[in-house]
Write a protein that holds these residues in place. Structure first.
Motif, short mmCIF file in Angstrom:
data_model
loop_
_atom_site.label_atom_id
_atom_site.label_comp_id
_atom_site.label_asym_id
_atom_site.label_seq_id
_atom_site.Cartn_x
_atom_site.Cartn_y
_atom_site.Cartn_z
N ASP A 214 5.15 30.80 27.94
CA ASP A 214 6.39 31.18 27.26
C ASP A 214 6.14 31.28 25.76
OD1 ASP A 214 7.77 31.18 29.64
OD2 ASP A 214 8.37 29.07 29.46
N PRO A 215 6.59 32.35 25.11
CA PRO A 215 6.38 32.51 23.68
C PRO A 215 7.33 31.62 22.89
CG PRO A 215 7.67 34.34 24.51
CD PRO A 215 7.28 33.51 25.70
N PRO A 216 7.04 31.40 21.62
CA PRO A 216 7.93 30.60 20.78
C PRO A 216 9.22 31.36 20.48
CG PRO A 216 6.15 31.52 19.47
CD PRO A 216 5.84 31.85 20.89
N THR A 217 10.20 30.62 19.98
CA THR A 217 11.50 31.23 19.67
C THR A 217 11.50 31.93 18.32
OG1 THR A 217 12.25 29.12 18.75
CG2 THR A 217 12.72 29.57 21.08
N GLN A 218 10.68 31.45 17.38
CA GLN A 218 10.60 32.09 16.07
C GLN A 218 9.27 31.74 15.42
OE1 GLN A 218 14.12 30.33 14.22
NE2 GLN A 218 12.82 28.97 13.01
N ALA A 219 8.87 32.56 14.44
CA ALA A 219 7.58 32.37 13.79
C ALA A 219 7.67 32.72 12.31
CB ALA A 219 6.51 33.24 14.45
N THR A 220 6.78 32.13 11.53
CA THR A 220 6.75 32.33 10.08
C THR A 220 5.31 32.50 9.63
OG1 THR A 220 8.72 30.96 9.78
CG2 THR A 220 7.36 31.37 7.83
#
Length: 271
Positions: A214-220
């Protein structure tokens, strides 16, 4: 002299030759440095007689690994492997990070384009610190155009440093593309970021993080380096952080940085 340089395959404009002679400008590009080598040959000068007169740029005088944590330990490992980044200039760096279904780092494939700063450059380092609560021993394997000659593992510090070598020594200014893969040790620690430390400016840097589960919900995406350049006591201080939101698309995050400055370029994410 200009005609002889052209005949040798290292053409230089007459104005450039004049500027070099007076110091108005200096040869810096790979093609210009090859022309300087040819000038030494044409003038019957010892190899390096002219090139050693070129002043070093500020970034060349900087201790190469100042941007990396655990500096003393790393410096000792590099000395044991007889390695230095002063022998080459990084042009392009692409890291492809694989995050497994258990949310931990599985592998990182690094592809690098470099230019040799000297005649005879052949060896280069690969360095990796793994996030872990327990002692671990990640390893490094060659992928393209290189071999692993020796590697030092420091399990209690989660560190591996390898000496890799190209198939042959490069001439000054000659480019080389190579790749290696870091195989992470088994770990139960979920990964929340990937960071690439650059000792000097690169033309391009790409960090690709691929999630098999499952991919993350948000990224920076972020860059750290201003504090160190300004001489502040804590280069890891997040008050000196430049950040931007990144999209998660098809289970992949990409951070692309043209003209990437020396310092730490990273990607962080939230599950």
């Amino acid at each position: 002299m200009q005609q002889k340089l052209r005949a040798a395959g290292t053409p230089v404009a007459a104005a450039s030759l004049s500027y070099w002679q007076t110091g108005r400008s200096l040869p810096r590009r790979a093609s210009s440095l090859r022309a300087v080598d040819e000038l030494e040959r044409l003038l019957n000068l010892p190899a390096g007689h002219l090139s050693q007169l070129l002043p070093q740029r500020a970034e060349d005088n900087k201790r190469p690994w100042d941007v990396i944590s655990k500096r003393d330990l790393l410096h000792d490992c590099l000395e044991r492997l007889d390695l230095s980044v002063a022998r080459w200039r990084g042009v392009v760096n692409h890291d492809h990070v694989i995050i497994g279904p258990q949310r931990n780092e599985v592998s990182i494939t690094s592809t690098q384009l470099v230019h040799s700063k000297i005649d005879g450059m052949r060896a280069f380092p690969a360095i990796y610190f793994q996030d872990s609560l327990d002692p671990v021993s990640p390893s490094i394997v060659a992928v393209t155009n290189c071999v692993v000659v020796e590697q030092i593992q420091v399990p209690e510090e989660h560190l591996v440093v390898a000496r890799l070598e190209l198939p042959r020594a490069l001439e000054r200014g000659e480019p080389s593309l190579h790749a290696y893969r870091i195989e992470c040790a088994p770990s139960t620690v979920p990964s929340h970021r990937w960071e690439r430390s650059l000792a000097a400016k690169h033309d391009h840097l790409v960090n690709t993080v691929e999630f098999l589960g499952d991919p993350p919900t948000q990224a920076t995406g972020y860059y750290k380096g201003k504090a160190e350049i300004a001489g502040l006591p804590n280069p890891e201080d997040h008050r000196n952080l430049e950040s931007e939101p990144l999209k998660v698309s098809g289970g992949i995050i990409q951070q692309i940085a043209p003209q990437a400055l020396s310092g730490v370029h990273g990607v962080s994410w939230q599950w």
